[in-house]
Design a protein around this motif. Structure first.
Motif, PDB file in Angstrom:
ATOM      1  N   ASN A   1       0.834  -1.197   0.000  1.00 26.67           N
ATOM      2  CA  ASN A   1       0.000   0.000   0.000  1.00 26.67           C
ATOM      3  C   ASN A   1       0.872   1.251   0.000  1.00 26.67           C
ATOM      4  OD1 ASN A   1      -2.581  -1.629   0.874  1.00 26.67           O
ATOM      5  ND2 ASN A   1      -0.993  -2.147   2.342  1.00 26.67           N
ATOM      6  N   LEU A   2       0.285   2.369  -0.351  1.00 26.37           N
ATOM      7  CA  LEU A   2       1.012   3.636  -0.407  1.00 26.37           C
ATOM      8  C   LEU A   2       0.362   4.666   0.515  1.00 26.37           C
ATOM      9  CD1 LEU A   2       1.573   4.090  -4.263  1.00 26.37           C
ATOM     10  CD2 LEU A   2       3.157   3.086  -2.602  1.00 26.37           C
ATOM     11  N   ILE A   3       1.195   5.435   1.203  1.00 26.90           N
ATOM     12  CA  ILE A   3       0.744   6.642   1.891  1.00 26.90           C
ATOM     13  C   ILE A   3       1.384   7.822   1.183  1.00 26.90           C
ATOM     14  CG2 ILE A   3       0.908   8.039   3.990  1.00 26.90           C
ATOM     15  CD1 ILE A   3       0.719   5.572   5.645  1.00 26.90           C
ATOM     16  N   TYR A   4       0.554   8.693   0.641  1.00 28.17           N
ATOM     17  CA  TYR A   4       1.031   9.905  -0.029  1.00 28.17           C
ATOM     18  C   TYR A   4       1.156  10.979   1.041  1.00 28.17           C
ATOM     19  CZ  TYR A   4       1.606  12.905  -4.144  1.00 28.17           C
ATOM     20  OH  TYR A   4       2.100  13.748  -5.119  1.00 28.17           O
ATOM     21  N   ASN A   5       2.391  11.282   1.421  1.00 30.22           N
ATOM     22  CA  ASN A   5       2.676  12.073   2.616  1.00 30.22           C
ATOM     23  C   ASN A   5       2.994  13.533   2.270  1.00 30.22           C
ATOM     24  OD1 ASN A   5       3.301  12.671   5.285  1.00 30.22           O
ATOM     25  ND2 ASN A   5       5.404  11.920   5.111  1.00 30.22           N
ATOM     26  N   LYS A   6       2.665  14.426   3.212  1.00 26.08           N
ATOM     27  CA  LYS A   6       3.024  15.849   3.117  1.00 26.08           C
ATOM     28  C   LYS A   6       2.343  16.554   1.953  1.00 26.08           C
ATOM     29  CE  LYS A   6       7.634  14.986   5.087  1.00 26.08           C
ATOM     30  NZ  LYS A   6       9.075  15.220   4.936  1.00 26.08           N
ATOM     31  N   THR A   7       1.143  16.162   1.637  1.00 32.68           N
ATOM     32  CA  THR A   7       0.404  16.873   0.585  1.00 32.68           C
ATOM     33  C   THR A   7      -0.168  18.160   1.158  1.00 32.68           C
ATOM     34  OG1 THR A   7      -1.688  15.772   1.077  1.00 32.68           O
ATOM     35  CG2 THR A   7      -0.239  14.705  -0.524  1.00 32.68           C
ATOM     36  N   ARG A   8      -0.211  19.180   0.345  1.00 32.00           N
ATOM     37  CA  ARG A   8      -0.771  20.470   0.760  1.00 32.00           C
ATOM     38  C   ARG A   8      -1.725  20.934  -0.338  1.00 32.00           C
ATOM     39  NH1 ARG A   8       2.012  23.052   4.932  1.00 32.00           N
ATOM     40  NH2 ARG A   8       3.949  22.043   5.556  1.00 32.00           N
ATOM     41  N   ASP A   9      -2.982  20.579  -0.176  1.00 34.94           N
ATOM     42  CA  ASP A   9      -3.967  20.937  -1.193  1.00 34.94           C
ATOM     43  C   ASP A   9      -4.290  22.422  -1.179  1.00 34.94           C
ATOM     44  OD1 ASP A   9      -4.114  18.327  -1.973  1.00 34.94           O
ATOM     45  OD2 ASP A   9      -5.724  17.841  -0.586  1.00 34.94           O
TER      46      ASP A   9
END
Length: 305
Positions: free
Chosen positions: A284-292
């Motif tokens: 699985n993947l965790i998409y980290n540190k996104t800033r929408d």
């Protein structure tokens, strides 16, 4: 009559006669707090009674498992999940992240499947937030009513869990694999979060890859996975593209989570990392540190592999 019994009888007689107890008679500490060496060093002391021996054995067993205090206030300031931190976006996101992991952890598995309650957190490269995610995931699962968590620092070349939590270096995983006289209870750390324990990385060794691939490691993981039916074991793994230890560790795992730093990690790095995990289930993947939205705290997206 033992020394302690004589002293107690003497004090009782003095009290019955109305005389004050002799102030120079030393206070007798509670038996459970008396070190075993005191009993051994007094030549006239009788052999310990069964009750006293049982108390001493229980005290010795308790002493083997050390306890550390997590600074929960400091963790909140660093933006980590804590039970007293209130309802934050981060808390809600890790609730979403943990749910499918918990569901699979205790589902039925095939005879050749690895135990699904062994969960590895890794990344392609350093600095993507895998340790941060591993700690937050462990803290989130520790808030569950029906589960306990063991957080293992398996990044033996660059251990970060204790340092991130503000704790000193301790013996741990590598020491167990090298020294067969050690038991898990000798190096496992209990914490002030009752449902969370920590297994440090331990002493660095150039044979880390071989030790992680050894039969001793396999036996230890089987014991960890099966000893407690409610336990989740989370491994903070080395980055996949830097060491061979991560690939070896992944071969033991029932679930693997790859942390990807948003707007930093390249597609090439992610693809190369996933190729190293080819043939392994539950990646699985965790998409980290996104800033929408500018000014909004970091968020996490979770994707099935």
């Amino acid at each position: 009559m033992s020394i302690i019994e004589k002293a107690a009888s003497r004090i009782d007689k003095q009290r019955q006669n109305g005389a004050p107890a002799n102030p120079f008679v030393p206070a007798v500490p509670p038996l459970v707090d008396a070190p075993a060496a005191v009993l051994v060093d007094v030549p006239v002391a009788p052999a310990p009674t069964p009750d006293l021996a049982a108390s001493a054995a229980a005290a010795a067993g308790t002493a083997r498992t050390r306890r550390v205090e997590l600074d929960l206030g400091r963790m909140r300031e660093l933006g980590m999940v804590t039970a007293a931190g209130g309802r934050t976006n981060l808390l809600e996101e890790f609730r979403i992240i943990k749910r499918p992991l918990l569901k699979r952890a205790f589902a039925e598995r095939g005879p050749k499947d690895n135990p699904a309650n062994l969960i590895m957190i890794t990344s392609s490269l350093p600095g993507e937030g895998k340790t941060y995610c591993a700690i937050n995931l462990a803290m989130s699962i520790a808030m569950e009513l029906d589960h306990t968590v063991l957080l293992v620092d398996a990044d033996v070349a660059r251990p970060s869990v204790l340092r991130t939590l503000g704790l000193p270096t301790q013996r741990g995983l590598m020491d167990i694999l090298v020294d067969k006289s050690l038991d898990l209870s000798d190096v496992m750390l209990r914490t002030n979060v009752d449902t969370l324990a920590i297994l440090p990385a331990g002493t660095a060794t150039p044979r880390a890859t071989e030790l992680l691939a050894s039969s001793t490691m396999t036996a230890m993981l089987q014991e960890l996975a099966s000893r407690y039916p409610d336990r989740i074991i989370i491994f903070d793994s080395p980055p996949l593209m830097l060491t061979s230890e991560a690939r070896v560790l992944a071969s033991h795992m029932g679930q693997i989570v790859v942390v990807v730093e948003a707007q930093t990690t390249t597609q090439h790095a992610v693809k190369e990392s996933l190729q190293q995990l080819e043939g392994m289930s539950n990646v699985n993947l965790i998409y980290n540190k996104t800033r929408d939205i500018p000014g909004i705290e970091e968020t996490y997206d979770y994707h099935y592999g």
